[in-house]
Design a protein around this motif. Structure first.
Motif, mmCIF file in Angstrom:
data_model
loop_
_atom_site.group_PDB
_atom_site.id
_atom_site.type_symbol
_atom_site.label_atom_id
_atom_site.label_comp_id
_atom_site.label_asym_id
_atom_site.label_seq_id
_atom_site.Cartn_x
_atom_site.Cartn_y
_atom_site.Cartn_z
ATOM 1 N N ARG A 1 0.848 -1.199 0.000
ATOM 2 C CA ARG A 1 0.000 0.000 0.000
ATOM 3 C C ARG A 1 0.887 1.254 0.000
ATOM 4 N NH1 ARG A 1 -3.779 -3.290 3.093
ATOM 5 N NH2 ARG A 1 -5.220 -4.058 1.504
ATOM 6 N N VAL A 2 0.374 2.311 -0.611
ATOM 7 C CA VAL A 2 1.078 3.588 -0.706
ATOM 8 C C VAL A 2 0.124 4.694 -0.266
ATOM 9 C CG1 VAL A 2 2.176 5.271 -2.255
ATOM 10 C CG2 VAL A 2 2.596 2.812 -2.567
ATOM 11 N N LEU A 3 0.652 5.644 0.512
ATOM 12 C CA LEU A 3 -0.147 6.796 0.939
ATOM 13 C C LEU A 3 0.649 8.077 0.675
ATOM 14 C CD1 LEU A 3 -2.719 7.841 2.424
ATOM 15 C CD2 LEU A 3 -1.376 7.764 4.542
ATOM 16 N N VAL A 4 0.018 9.017 -0.016
ATOM 17 C CA VAL A 4 0.603 10.326 -0.272
ATOM 18 C C VAL A 4 -0.446 11.369 0.086
ATOM 19 C CG1 VAL A 4 1.580 11.901 -1.988
ATOM 20 C CG2 VAL A 4 2.058 9.445 -2.127
ATOM 21 N N GLY A 5 -0.045 12.402 0.822
ATOM 22 C CA GLY A 5 -1.045 13.386 1.215
ATOM 23 C C GLY A 5 -0.456 14.696 1.677
#
Length: 384
Positions: free
Chosen positions: A173-177
């Protein structure tokens, strides 16, 4: 003076690692002295030597400025005394040179102290960022990635941009914010979201459940900060949550929390993934349904490009926004190899800095990721 301007000035005043800041005031000193000695009594400019420590105060250290101040006073006395009494500048100009040198030395001390404080603040900000954004190897959990964070040149304050890759038994999983606002409160919120993502991204089988956990954690954090009496309890965060399932390497799962839509960049062109149809994290209680889970075809040669609004809202001198999609499309059309994550991130970073003239209005993050060629998705995964 911004951090970026300070670094540019330091580079201009160094050659092969050695400082040449003393050269401009020295040349000015020699010029004034020689002109005064080689002109008639109608053109006495020796009192202009007060400019020498003034210039040194702007670019040299305290001791160098003090040395130029002392040298200016001695030179004034020697040169002025060489003229007949009726042509000497006299005591008034001597006081001007002496007082100007003393004030220049004081100004240099204040400037050097402020620069050291700025560097200290920058170091603290960088340490804080590294605490939140853990270092990752270039190939991690079956993904090849590259990222860059550029701090906005406003008071050396840190912002809330964040990204991470979390391997797990249900895929990577990848999270960018981007957390709304700046300062340590924004960094704290980013750290809270990343901590939840690292746990939920590993343990939860469904990407939608990971998204729910992030939303709940954001709301809990806002309630906590409000209870503490802080004025940032209404923060929110835009983000893109990605899932790379093991059983379907030609698909990427995506949930968009009101963030800039990612771009799929490949040898066949650039296409935008579904836009941010979900509300930002922290505002999910305003609607009955949660954000939509999108399953998007994702080719093996494609790279996902994710940016924060520091990229898309970067302005040029005329006020025009940075044309991200057009710039990337032209770059990949000219050289398909630019779809590689490191080259792609470097291209966007340089393009934004060039477009904005180096003056960023907001913290800027550029992140690119794709499946690593020749590597299975389980390699590099953390197993419990």
């Amino acid at each position: 003076m911004t951090d970026l301007e300070y670094r540019k000035r330091r580079q201009l005043l160094r050659i092969r690692g050695r400082s040449i800041a003393w050269v401009p005031p020295l040349l000015l000193y020699l010029g004034i002295t020689l002109v005064d000695l080689n002109t008639t009594e109608r053109f006495r400019i020796i009192s202009w030597i007060v400019l020498v420590p003034g210039i040194a105060a702007a670019i040299c250290g305290v001791w160098a400025t003090a040395a130029f101040a002392g040298l200016s006073v001695v030179t004034y006395i020697v040169v002025d005394s060489a003229w007949p009494d009726e042509y000497q500048a006299g005591l008034a100009d001597f006081v001007l040179v002496a007082l100007g040198g003393a004030l220049a030395t004081l100004a240099s001390a204040v400037r050097v102290r402020r620069e050291r404080q700025m560097l200290h603040i920058r170091d603290i900000a960088e340490t804080t960022r590294r605490t939140v954004l853990r270092p990752l190897p270039p190939v991690w959990a079956g993904l090849e990635h590259a990222g860059v964070y550029l701090a906005a040149d406003v008071d050396a304050r840190v912002g809330g941009d964040f990204y991470d890759i979390q391997p797990g038994p249900h895929g990577t999983r990848v999270l960018v914010g981007d957390v709304q606002g700046k300062g340590l409160g924004a960094v704290e919120t980013a750290a809270v979201l990343l901590g939840t993502f690292r746990e939920a991204g590993y343990h939860e089988a469904e990407l939608a459940t990971v998204a729910e956990r992030l939303e709940v954690r954001m709301r809990r954090h806002c309630r906590h900060t409000t209870a503490l009496g802080r004025d940032d309890g209404d923060r929110f965060a835009t983000a893109v949550l990605l899932g790379f399932p093991e059983d379907d390497p030609g698909t990427v799962e995506m949930i968009n929390f009101g963030h800039e839509p990612p771009l799929a960049v490949g040898p066949h062109g650039v296409r935008a993934l579904p836009s941010g149809d979900g509300l930002p994290l922290g505002l999910g209680d305003l609607v009955a349904d949660g954000p939509t889970l999108h399953r998007v075809p994702f080719g093996p040669a494609e790279t996902l490009l994710l940016v924060t609004d520091g990229v898309t809202e970067a302005r040029d001198a005329a006020g025009g926004f940075y044309p991200l999609a057009d710039e990337v499309t032209r770059a990949v059309a000219a050289d398909p190899g630019r779809a590689e994550p490191r080259r792609l991130v470097r291209r966007v970073r340089d393009g934004v800095l060039r477009h904005s003239g180096g003056h960023l209005g907001d913290d800027t993050t550029v992140f690119a990721v794709r499946r690593a060629a020749g590597e299975g998705p389980v390699r590099g995964r953390l197993r419990s």
